[in-house]
Design an enzyme around this catalytic site. Structure first.
Site, PDB file in Angstrom:
ATOM      1  N   HIS A  49      50.745 -62.499  14.350  1.00 19.06           N
ATOM      2  CA  HIS A  49      49.793 -63.315  13.625  1.00 19.06           C
ATOM      3  C   HIS A  49      50.565 -64.555  13.176  1.00 19.06           C
ATOM      4  O   HIS A  49      51.798 -64.518  13.059  1.00 19.06           O
ATOM      5  CB  HIS A  49      49.242 -62.588  12.400  1.00 19.06           C
ATOM      6  CG  HIS A  49      48.452 -61.359  12.753  1.00 19.06           C
ATOM      7  ND1 HIS A  49      48.790 -60.107  12.288  1.00 19.06           N
ATOM      8  CD2 HIS A  49      47.346 -61.195  13.515  1.00 19.06           C
ATOM      9  CE1 HIS A  49      47.926 -59.214  12.750  1.00 19.06           C
ATOM     10  NE2 HIS A  49      47.046 -59.848  13.508  1.00 19.06           N
ATOM     11  N   ASP A  52      52.749 -63.875  10.301  1.00 22.53           N
ATOM     12  CA  ASP A  52      53.890 -63.000  10.554  1.00 22.53           C
ATOM     13  C   ASP A  52      55.136 -63.859  10.785  1.00 22.53           C
ATOM     14  O   ASP A  52      56.231 -63.510  10.353  1.00 22.53           O
ATOM     15  CB  ASP A  52      53.662 -62.122  11.787  1.00 22.53           C
ATOM     16  CG  ASP A  52      52.579 -61.085  11.580  1.00 22.53           C
ATOM     17  OD1 ASP A  52      52.500 -60.521  10.468  1.00 22.53           O
ATOM     18  OD2 ASP A  52      51.822 -60.841  12.538  1.00 22.53           O
TER      19      ASP A  52
END
Length: 345
Positions: A49, A52
């Site tokens: 993501h 992340d």
């Protein structure tokens, strides 16, 4: 066989065990430590993501975001890993409460597009050209709250804007029929690929199919994969398992239905998936009851099950298959498959 297929998972698959009904039961694992686990577990790529890679991205300028993502790229390089894709996490931010691309609020739609552009910047810094769109809140809790015709047009506009922002980026839509939304837009791979044909560059539109998502739609994951493979549009998979039409369980691949898992591996083989160079992604969660020191076995186990089933696919007696088909004796074919899976052939 392991060298032919390359595997990936996301850092969220090593998690603390919290669920909607209870808090965390394991201590957090630092991102850098997770990255060092990948090769040991037999994986070659990281699913991301956007946050992340850059956890505080909403508070940073675009140039700062790129610098932080570049540091993550150096970390991956040091471990011999690559980034498979980046997915903008639009569903957790308050601005996406009523959907992101399909929000009734034009300011929220503008925010969603800007964040997607930052996700593309992160993807470029990480060295991947694939953006995955899980349209988690693109839908409604009640149908009357949105004009669904306009909503699909908003989605098309967003896809076009993303494609035009970067002429090399590709979009893989990851469909899901429900959860968190009662009524999701683009709930199946058919919907996802259909809207892709209407974009400014259909060649850069594809799909990512998750086992559990297909099962939650009452569909066979292998058939969904076959549909995308027939069009050259299966750009990734998220293999896991699902015990019935419940919440998205992300169980170890093959844990609930070994034959369905077998057919997913079989269709990837039939479609020549390894030759595409794309990854077999796993999206599996450790059971909440799992102890912290063995809370990565769901990943290594899922990969091992895939490779065991791959051997089963490749060693199934083709002469038996052909003879059963020629005789239109599908009961015999079914028994042959079952016996093969049971180790009797």
């Amino acid at each position: 066989m392991a060298a032919e297929y390359r595997f990936s998972f996301g850092p969220w698959n090593i998690h603390e065990g919290a669920d909607p009904f209870g808090p965390s039961v394991r201590s957090p694992v630092a991102f850098a430590k997770k990255v060092r686990m990948y090769k040991k577990l037999g994986f070659d790529a990281v699913q991301f993501h956007d946050d992340d890679a850059v956890p505080d991205m909403e508070q940073l300028a675009p140039a700062q975001i790129v610098r932080k993502a570049a540091a993550v790229k150096r970390l991956l390089d040091g471990e011999g890993l690559v980034a498979e894709f980046v997915a903008p996490r639009l569903w957790e931010h308050p601005k996406g409460v009523d959907g992101a691309f399909t929000s009734n609020d034009p300011k929220s739609r503008k925010w969603a597009l800007a964040r997607s552009e930052r996700a593309i910047d992160i993807a470029n810094a990480l060295g991947t050209k694939m953006l995955v769109l899980w349209l988690a809140r693109e839908g409604t809790y009640i149908r009357e709250s949105k004009n669904a015709i306009d909503a699909h047009r908003h989605l098309l506009d967003a896809f076009n804007d993303i494609l035009e922002y970067d002429p090399e980026i590709t979009i893989a839509i990851e469909p899901k029929p429900n959860e968190p939304m009662d009524h999701a837009f683009l709930p199946t791979i058919g919907h996802a690929l259909a809207i892709g044909t209407q974009t400014v560059d259909p060649n850069r539109m594809g799909g990512l199919i998750e086992t559990a998502h297909a099962l939650l739609a009452g569909l066979d994951p292998s058939d969904e994969m076959a549909f995308a493979l027939s069009m050259g549009k299966l750009w990734s998979v998220h293999l896991n398992d699902q015990n019935g039409l419940k919440f998205d369980q992300d169980k170890t691949f093959g844990a609930a239905n070994l034959r369905a898992a077998y057919n997913q591996v079989r269709v990837l083989e039939l479609g020549g998936y390894p030759a595409t160079g794309r990854f077999v992604g796993l999206d599996v969660k450790a059971m909440r009851s799992q102890k912290a020191d063995v809370a990565t076995r769901h990943l290594s186990n899922s990969r091992a099950v895939f490779l065991h089933l791959l051997e089963k696919v490749r060693t199934f007696p083709k002469d038996v298959e052909q003879q059963c088909i020629a005789n239109r004796d599908y009961e015999a074919l079914e028994l042959a498959v079952l016996e093969h899976l049971l180790g009797k052939s």
